[in-house]
Design a protein around this motif. Structure first.
Motif, PDB file in Angstrom:
ATOM      1  N   CYS A 355      54.634  35.746  39.670  1.00  0.00           N
ATOM      2  CA  CYS A 355      54.427  37.003  40.402  1.00  0.00           C
ATOM      3  C   CYS A 355      53.387  36.810  41.510  1.00  0.00           C
ATOM      4  N   LEU A 356      52.248  36.247  41.179  1.00  0.00           N
ATOM      5  CA  LEU A 356      51.185  36.072  42.165  1.00  0.00           C
ATOM      6  C   LEU A 356      51.567  35.071  43.255  1.00  0.00           C
ATOM      7  N   THR A 357      52.310  34.034  42.856  1.00  0.00           N
ATOM      8  CA  THR A 357      52.797  33.064  43.853  1.00  0.00           C
ATOM      9  C   THR A 357      53.721  33.751  44.854  1.00  0.00           C
ATOM     10  N   ILE A 379      42.602  43.445  38.148  1.00  0.00           N
ATOM     11  CA  ILE A 379      42.815  43.095  36.735  1.00  0.00           C
ATOM     12  C   ILE A 379      43.276  41.638  36.635  1.00  0.00           C
ATOM     13  N   ALA A 380      44.162  41.230  37.552  1.00  0.00           N
ATOM     14  CA  ALA A 380      44.647  39.841  37.534  1.00  0.00           C
ATOM     15  C   ALA A 380      43.526  38.853  37.812  1.00  0.00           C
ATOM     16  N   VAL A 388      45.780  31.850  36.454  1.00  0.00           N
ATOM     17  CA  VAL A 388      46.188  33.163  36.973  1.00  0.00           C
ATOM     18  C   VAL A 388      45.018  33.804  37.712  1.00  0.00           C
ATOM     19  N   ALA A 389      43.841  33.753  37.089  1.00  0.00           N
ATOM     20  CA  ALA A 389      42.659  34.373  37.688  1.00  0.00           C
ATOM     21  C   ALA A 389      42.331  33.746  39.042  1.00  0.00           C
ATOM     22  N   GLU A 390      42.438  32.421  39.129  1.00  0.00           N
ATOM     23  CA  GLU A 390      42.121  31.732  40.395  1.00  0.00           C
ATOM     24  C   GLU A 390      43.090  32.117  41.496  1.00  0.00           C
TER      25      GLU A 390
END
Length: 1318
Positions: A355-357, A379-380, A388-390
């Motif tokens: 999702c983040l990518t 939140i992510a 994920v956090a990075e």
């Protein structure tokens, strides 16, 4: 109603559509209750409440009788007087003789209150029925009109499909207009783009089913996943299968128009929302992948959502779904970004990362400062998973977001169904408060309100909101760092008054942990503030005993946590310790563990009472009736020992008491208690307790086979705790004795050893990777033990290993892997198949390897080709998937010998897979792990045994050299080339075979070394050993295949030289290689079977000929074709056949081609005719003769002038070649063909006979002999006088005389009569 509307009325239709969508009747329809619908379907004159209830009809009947007395059917006002006449029956008449039969009284017209109420209700229901009927009529009429309009103007309707379907779809489940809605939907479906409209009926039916049926019921209609080969055999039968077939057909020519796609997307969405993979998934995803255009108006948020679901349920789709997510985000609109970020709330790490990518691909103009977007990303940023956090933090910085003061989204996330989201939300809230400390009090108030709201009044009937309360506990635990002193009373009061009495055990435990952490962080400075709060609660009377006990436990723990901040001599410490010891009896592990932690720091104040305190706890642990109390005592003992230091174990006799308890055969409680103490001490003291673990190991083994179940269970728990704390040194001490126990004859000892080995699955990761390689093979051996209980223990132990696997893909396969370990004969192949079909997203951990390697090892040793191949492939894959390459090292000694055996397998394909596996191992783990591999491969390359072994070693070495890189290859190549000319044929064969595989594995790196390698290949082509020649030729073929286009200037000259070699084998190989090269350039396979016809009838095309000219250039192409044509007449049959095949494959028209190449061909032939090699002269002569024989008059006009001109060449060898050529031409041509060329032939030969070189004159003499056969006396008359005249000239007399001698030597009888008279 039929409407005929032209396309020019689109505006009118749009107005009708708009009117339809805004129709007031639609709003009324949606407002109808279930009761209104029930009334509508009730008959006129009947109440809806009377449906299904029998109501007697008020109709006169002469046969109706009323019962008498207490059997009367009426009751006061409720009974209606009977309207029918009564007649006495004969029996009654007999009984009541003399009485008159009374006539029925007239009906009373007055109505009762109940009747009036019923009539009033009937009127109300009639009004409702009329209202619903009116709405039904209007909506049905409009739906029908809309359908007609759609059919009348399908092109315009197509553009309105997304809006219309959203309006009509809800009406499909309407109880009053569903039929009309379905008809309208069907007509809309017919407006989709062709050929999709051919499946309109199925599409409309599917949308109808989805709107009416339950979600799970729709999923039941999905086809189950079937094997690929089966799916090809049978036609699509189900509704969804037919639709997907139609979609696939419609997308063959390209993507669907956006409106058609949006119309059918809900069907694809429903298929993909299945909880497991169906046979339609692949096709649907393929269709979706075609509809990603960033410009088109697509339902992107829904597409993203369903793709997240697919990734979540079927991780194997990650490689294909990831790029689709990225493409969808390229076209994301500002309003869609919040919906696109729902992927960060997924349970699976790979979905959150995907999702983040994808969000990284969102154009900057589509990013808005929206509260929902920033909340999701914030939140992510605090996700528990570091990767994920990075990634989220990178996006946060890139979008330039600031922390918002509105935390409503974070509060919502605290009650999310996924724990990772709740944990991230708690951390996000803390980080936000850290930046805005003034919001802490408001935030705490909100959290407390949410808690009270979630607790609600009906918790005892089913606690559905406990997740939200757990989220609040996580938040309180997390915000401990940012709280100030003024916040502590509020938080502690909330915990005591509300949270510690939570009905959910998990929430209660987390609230206690949150309180302890807050006290740990802030207690030291706030002892005077907090102690009174705790004491006041502990001193007050209980209103609710059960609730009071729960809260009291928590408050005592808080007091204990705070007491460590008191001074050593404070009298409060002693009372706190007593209260803590009392709370230890609570049968809650979380409470007991918390008390244990609190006791340790307080022991500084209890040094004088240490012995009695330890004795109390030991006594309670060994003798108490209740299990919870004994376990609490064990926790307490562990906490006390930690406080008194490790020396207390010996000082106060704790270790000896535990040992006595384990040996006490009379009391099961003592044995169980000792094991509980052992477990808690292991857990609490960690590696400090290890020396005692080794000492008590034999007693622990005995406990595994105890007769009492509770003791055995306690032994298992103790073993787990022990193993989880073992150091590497401890493993080395424990493992040998356990493995030795497996060899014991007594089955109980075996069983215990197996159980303890299984518990080693709970070792720390570092120790786990060290011990599992030794454990699992032994456990698999145990599975075949003669005693069933030992077998069962082995099975359980392996399941324990499987239970600690962290890799989700392997974790799902544990049952299959265990079945392969249990029954390798039947399940090994199936397990390997499943492993190869699995797409790994996560890395493989040590427990996964422990289960995989025995199966793969077995597969490598199988006889079946497929099994060996699959096993070797998995070995290669494993090395690139392991978390730590070091985890693989213990298995290398087991796997590498088997991979080496597979590398020398007779089947080439199997050897290839094993070679790639070796390359992967080097890449994944580094060459230092395999110091002997390259020397072994080089040694095998020289093997005398068989060329199969040498070929396998060559393949393996090629992959390994590719893995080791360019520098290593540059260093070893000179040795390889040198060994290509080794005196032993096997060595030459092996090293030449290596060149067959290097281009495949090394690609462009090897291309740079072609110039150095080619001479070795050409030498190999002429080798006396057939195997060496074959290896060289095979390598040559591969060179041509890989480098024909990129290294043509290097390859072609070497091959051309080979064509003119004196060695026929080199000529044959060179022709074949030249053929391969030309086939590659021309774009043909060269595998066509050319049967029948002459040697000149080719299978090539003009386009292929042009391709060769474009690549080689016309001059070089002519040279190459001239060489091929010449060797068509080679003295060796195999060379001739090879040359004819090449010629026929690349030349479309022989006469025309020969005409084009004639000058070059003649130049080649003349040079060859003058060669020092007799074979080459012979070949050239035969070629020239064949040329003349076949084409005769078509080529003679070109050949003879060229030959005549050739006599002027300063090179004597070429002039000699001309004479030989003339001889061949004249010998092959017919007399009548030569007559017209005598004017050129005779002067040419005459000149040659007077040549200054002896060899030229000799060849000219032979040519004269041939000429004489055709020209007869004309040849003599025109040549001999010239020679005689030349003899008179001093300069030419010698050469003329020699020329005369040459013709006399070949035609003495014919010449002498002409010479002697003169």
């Amino acid at each position: 109603m039929k409407l005929v509307i032209s396309s020019s009325n689109s505006v009118f239709i749009l107005l009708i559509f708009q009117h339809f969508i805004e129709l007031p009747d639609r709003t009324l329809h949606d407002g109808f209750s279930e009761n209104d619908i029930k009334i509508f379907f009730t008959s006129e004159g009947q109440l809806s409440t009377e449906q299904g209830v029998y109501v007697a009809e008020a109709v006169a009947s002469k046969n109706t009788k009323l019962a008498k007395g207490r059997f009367r059917a009426y009751d006061g006002q409720d009974a209606e007087p009977a309207k029918s006449d009564k007649r006495e029956s004969s029996s009654i008449g007999k009984r009541e003789t003399g009485k008159f039969t009374k006539k029925t009284a007239p009906v009373d017209k007055s109505k009762t209150a109940k009747e009036e109420a019923r009539e009033l209700q009937l009127k109300e229901e009639a009004s409702t029925r009329e209202k619903v009927g009116h709405v039904q009529e209007n909506l049905a009429l409009m739906l029908d009109a809309l359908g007609e309009l759609a059919i009348a103007n399908p092109v315009f309707t197509h553009g309105q499909l997304p809006h219309l379907v959203n309006y009509i779809e809800p009406l499909l489940s309407s109880p009053i207009v569903s039929d009309a809605a379905f008809c309208a939907m069907l007509r809309l479906a017919r407006c989709t783009a062709p050929p999709l409209c051919n499946w309109a009926t199925e599409i409309a039916a599917a949308i109808h089913v989805m709107s009416v049926e339950d979600f799970e019921a729709v999923l039941d209609l999905m086809p189950v996943l079937i094997m690929e080969e089966d799916s090809k055999k049978r036609p699509p039968s189900g509704l969804f299968e037919k639709i997907v077939t139609g979609l696939t057909a419609a997308c063959r020519m390209g993507p669907l128009p956006a409106d058609s796609f949006t119309f059918v997307f809900p069907i694809m969405e429903r298929i993909l929302l299945s909880s497991k993979k169906t046979s339609l998934h692949d096709d649907v995803l393929q269709i979706l992948s075609m509809h990603m255009d960033p410009i088109l108006p697509l339902p992107r948020p829904r597409m993203l959502s369903v793709l997240y679901h697919v990734l979540s349920t079927i991780p194997a789709y990650h490689p294909s779904v990831g790029p689709m997510l990225n493409e969808l985000c390229l076209g994301l609109k500002r309003d869609d970004l919040a919906q696109a970020l729902i992927g960060v709330y997924a349970k699976e790490v790979h979905v959150r990362l995907a999702c983040l990518t994808a969000i990284k691909c969102v154009p900057s103009h589509s990013v808005q400062r929206d509260l929902q977007v920033s909340t999701s990303l914030w939140i992510a940023v605090h996700d528990p998973e570091k990767a994920v956090a990075e990634l989220a933090e990178e996006l946060w910085d890139r979008f330039g977001f600031d922390v918002c003061a509105d935390y409503s989204g974070i509060f919502d996330a605290l009650s999310h169904k996924n724990h990772n989201v709740r944990a991230a939300a708690a951390e996000a809230l803390t980080a936000a408060l850290d930046e805005n400390p003034d919001k802490i009090q408001d935030t705490l108030s909100t959290l407390f309100s949410l808690y009270i709201q979630d607790l609600g009044p009906g918790v005892e009937f089913g606690d559905t909101n406990w997740l939200g309360r757990q989220g609040i506990a996580l938040a309180l635990h997390s915000v401990a760092d940012v709280l100030g002193s003024k916040d502590l009373p509020v938080v502690m009061t909330f915990l005591i008054s509300r949270a510690l009495a939570d009905p959910n055990l998990d929430v209660r435990g987390r609230m206690i942990n949150a309180g302890i952490l807050i006290i740990d962080k802030h207690g030291k400075e706030n002892v005077p503030l907090l102690f009174p709060i705790f004491e006041s609660y502990l001193n007050k009377r209980a209103s609710n005993e059960e609730t009071y006990d729960l809260v009291r436990e928590g408050v005592v723990i808080f007091t204990g946590a705070l007491a460590k901040h008191l001074s050593k001599d404070d009298p409060k410490v002693h009372s706190v310790v007593e209260k803590l010891l009392d709370v230890l009896n609570t049968p809650s592990e979380a409470v007991q563990r918390a008390v244990s932690d609190c006791l340790s720091p307080l022991m500084v104040s209890k040094q004088e009472e240490a012995q009695s305190l330890v004795s109390r706890l030991l006594d309670r642990m060994m003798k108490c009736e209740k299990y919870g109390e004994r376990r609490g005592a064990a926790f307490g003992l562990a906490g006390v020992v930690k406080g008194f230091r490790i020396t207390s174990l010996k000082k106060y006799g704790i270790a000896a008491t535990l040992q006595q308890g384990l040996e006490d055969r009379a009391s099961a409680k003592s044995r169980e208690g000792a094991l509980l103490g052992f477990e808690c001490l292991c857990e609490k003291l960690g590696r400090l307790f290890e020396p005692y673990v080794i000492k008590m190991l034999p007693l622990l083994l005995v406990s595994f086979s105890d007769q009492v179940l509770a003791v055995r269970e306690a032994a298992e728990c103790a073993a787990r705790a022990m193993m989880s704390q073992l150091t590497g040194h401890g493993v080395k001490l424990v493992l040998p004795s356990l493995l030795k126990g497996l060899e014991d004859k007594a089955w109980r000892t075996k069983q215990s050893s197996v159980q303890l080995l299984g518990a080693m699955a709970y070792c720390a990761p570092q120790q786990l990777s060290q011990c599992l390689p030794k454990i699992v093979p032994k456990l698999t051996e145990v599975l075949t033990d003669t005693h069933p209980k030992v077998q069962a223990a082995g099975q359980t132990a392996l399941q324990q290993v499987g239970s600690v696997i962290k890799n989700p893909e392997i974790n799902a396969l544990v049952p299959i892997l265990l079945s392969a370990l249990t029954d390798p004969n039947d399940h090994t192949k199936h397990s390997l198949d499943i492993l190869l079909q699995t797409t790994f997203i996560n890395s493989i951990d040590a427990p996964s390897l422990a289960l995989l390697v025995p199966i793969v090892h077995r597969g490598l040793r199988e006889r079946g080709v497929d099994t060996k191949k699959k096993a070797a492939q998995i070995v290669g894959n494993m090395s690139s998937l392991v978390t730590e390459p070091m985890d693989m090292i213990p298995y290398i000694g087991l796997l590498l010998p088997e991979v080496k055996k597979v590398l020398v397998d007779p089947i080439p394909e199997v050897r290839g897979v094993a070679a790639r596996a070796l390359g992967s191992l080097i890449v994944g783990m580094g060459e230092q792990i395999f110091p002997d591999l390259v020397p072994w491969l080089l040694e095998t390359l020289k093997s005398d045994n068989s060329n199969v072994e040498r070929s396998g070693a060559a393949q393996g070495l090629s992959e390994v050299l590719a893995a080791l890189g360019k520098d290593y290859f540059d260093q070893i190549l000179p040795d390889i080339i040198r060994n290509c000319s080794h005196q032993k044929a096997s060595v030459r064969d092996g090293h030449l075979t290596l060149f067959r595989y290097l281009p495949r594995s090394m690609g462009a790196i090897f291309q740079n070394h072609l110039q150095a390698v080619l001479p070795a290949i050409l030498d190999g082509l002429a080798d006396e050993n057939e195997s060496v020649r074959d290896a060289a030729l095979s390598a040559g073929h591969i060179f041509v295949e890989y480098y024909a286009t990129t290294s043509l200037p290097l390859l072609l000259p070497a091959i051309e030289d080979g064509i003119f070699s004196d060695n026929w084998r080199i000529r044959q190989s060179s022709v074949e290689l030249l053929g391969d090269l030309l086939f590659k350039v021309a774009g043909t396979s060269g595998k066509a079977i050319l049967e029948g016809g002459s040697d000149d009838e080719g299978a090539s095309t003009e386009a292929q000929g042009r391709a060769i000219v474009e690549v080689l250039g016309r001059a070089k192409r002519n040279e190459v074709l001239a060489a091929v044509y010449m060797v068509r007449s080679d003295v060796s049959l195999t060379v001739r056949q090879a040359a004819v095949h090449v010629w026929k494959t690349i030349v479309a028209n022989t006469p025309r081609t020969l005409k084009e190449i004639m000058p070059v061909l003649m130049d080649t032939l003349i040079s060859s005719l003058a060669s020092s090699s007799s074979e080459r002269r012979q070949v050239a002569g035969r070629a020239l003769g064949e040329l003349v024989r076949k084409l005769g008059e078509r080529v003679l006009p070109s050949i003879i002038p060229i030959l005549s001109q050739g006599l002027k060449d300063p090179n004597a060898s070429r002039r000699q070649g001309v004479c030989i050529g003339l001889s061949e031409v004249m010998g092959s041509a017919g007399k009548h063909q030569l007559l017209s060329f005598m004017g050129e032939l005779i002067p040419t030969i005459r000149t040659a006979l007077c040549d200054s070189t002896q060899e030229v004159r000799e060849s000219a003499g032979l040519a004269f002999s041939t000429l004489y056969k055709s020209a007869g006396l004309q040849a003599i008359d025109e040549i001999v006088p010239t020679l005689l005249r030349a003899m008179e000239d001093d300069e030419t007399s010698a050469t003329a005389l020699d020329g005369l001698k040459q013709i006399l030597s070949v035609r003495t009888a014919a010449i002498l009569p002409h010479i002697l008279p003169k």
